[in-house]
Structures are given as C-alpha cells and as structure tokens.
Design a protein around this motif. Sequence first.
Motif, PDB file in Angstrom:
ATOM      1  N   GLN A 108       0.844  -1.191   0.000  1.00  0.00           N
ATOM      2  CA  GLN A 108       0.000   0.000   0.000  1.00  0.00           C
ATOM      3  C   GLN A 108       0.881   1.244   0.000  1.00  0.00           C
ATOM      4  N   VAL A 109       0.658   2.114  -0.963  1.00  0.00           N
ATOM      5  CA  VAL A 109       1.450   3.342  -1.053  1.00  0.00           C
ATOM      6  C   VAL A 109       0.893   4.378  -0.082  1.00  0.00           C
ATOM      7  N   GLN A 110       1.790   4.984   0.669  1.00  0.00           N
ATOM      8  CA  GLN A 110       1.395   6.033   1.608  1.00  0.00           C
ATOM      9  C   GLN A 110       2.350   7.196   1.549  1.00  0.00           C
ATOM     10  N   LEU A 111       1.792   8.392   1.649  1.00  0.00           N
ATOM     11  CA  LEU A 111       2.563   9.613   1.843  1.00  0.00           C
ATOM     12  C   LEU A 111       2.118  10.184   3.182  1.00  0.00           C
ATOM     13  N   VAL A 112       3.056  10.351   4.090  1.00  0.00           N
ATOM     14  CA  VAL A 112       2.720  10.809   5.426  1.00  0.00           C
ATOM     15  C   VAL A 112       3.452  12.112   5.719  1.00  0.00           C
ATOM     16  N   GLU A 113       2.658  13.170   5.897  1.00  0.00           N
ATOM     17  CA  GLU A 113       3.239  14.476   6.216  1.00  0.00           C
ATOM     18  C   GLU A 113       3.399  14.633   7.727  1.00  0.00           C
ATOM     19  N   SER A 114       4.388  15.422   8.107  1.00  0.00           N
ATOM     20  CA  SER A 114       4.590  15.755   9.515  1.00  0.00           C
ATOM     21  C   SER A 114       5.273  17.112   9.601  1.00  0.00           C
ATOM     22  N   GLY A 115       5.264  17.681  10.798  1.00  0.00           N
ATOM     23  CA  GLY A 115       5.966  18.937  11.027  1.00  0.00           C
ATOM     24  C   GLY A 115       5.077  20.161  11.117  1.00  0.00           C
ATOM     25  N   GLY A 116       3.783  19.994  10.884  1.00  0.00           N
ATOM     26  CA  GLY A 116       2.886  21.128  10.990  1.00  0.00           C
ATOM     27  C   GLY A 116       2.699  21.564  12.428  1.00  0.00           C
ATOM     28  N   GLY A 117       2.054  22.702  12.598  1.00  0.00           N
ATOM     29  CA  GLY A 117       1.805  23.206  13.941  1.00  0.00           C
ATOM     30  C   GLY A 117       1.478  24.668  13.939  1.00  0.00           C
ATOM     31  N   LEU A 118       1.595  25.277  15.108  1.00  0.00           N
ATOM     32  CA  LEU A 118       1.299  26.695  15.303  1.00  0.00           C
ATOM     33  C   LEU A 118       2.613  27.465  15.412  1.00  0.00           C
ATOM     34  N   VAL A 119       2.719  28.548  14.667  1.00  0.00           N
ATOM     35  CA  VAL A 119       3.924  29.369  14.682  1.00  0.00           C
ATOM     36  C   VAL A 119       3.522  30.835  14.593  1.00  0.00           C
TER      37      VAL A 119
END
Length: 126
Positions: free
Chosen positions: A1-12
Amino acid sequence: QVQLVESGGGLVQAGGSLRLSCAASGRTFSSYAMAWFRQAPGKEREFVAGITWSGTSTRYADSVKGRFTISRDRAKNTVYLQMNSMRPEDTADYYCAADSGPFADIVVTTNGYNYWGQGTQVTVSS
C-alpha cells in the motif's frame, strides 16, 4: 500500500519557521517529481512548491518564492518544505503529492499527481 505521510505542521508566530516532511512508503518515488500544495479554509487547493525527480530543479508559487524551500532525499523517499518568514496567509492544510509520470516535469495542478498525503495543519498567528 502506497502512503505519503506528512509531519511537522503546527502553530507558529508570524515571522517564524516550520519544516514539513513527507515520507513515502510502499514504493519508491525517486524517478518522479514531488510537490507541496496547500488548502486554506473555504479556498481551493493550490500549488506551493515542486521538485523534479533528480532534485536539480524546483518551482515555487509567487506567494512563497524567497521564503520557502523544497528539497528531497531520494534515498529516504522523503520530500521537505522549509518555511521561513511565515505570514498569517500561509495558514492552511499542507499536502504532499507525488508521481506526475516517470521523469516528468513539475506539475502545478492538483490533477497532475497520482498520490496524495492526508495533510498537516499549519497555523500562523499574527
């Protein structure tokens, strides 16, 4: 199963920085362009930045040019988005996209990519 997983977002705070990552699994994208898009509430998803399969060429939306930098690590099957001098108008959900065709150029439209991540939320306070 192909997955793209984003991370690093938040409040700035305005003027601050964030670094987004998008890790791909299930197949390699080393021969494919990858890109970042974003979608603010009530707006259409828009192109932010893209990078060719080799990593030697990049393209940016005018609104982020000079502030954002896209890069990739082909060995890690990962693409990054370094966001500096952030503004409240950068607030959106950010999505990673991959595969506009083997060795194809960067595509700036959403229908040009075959794989998408689930998105990561970025909020910039004034």
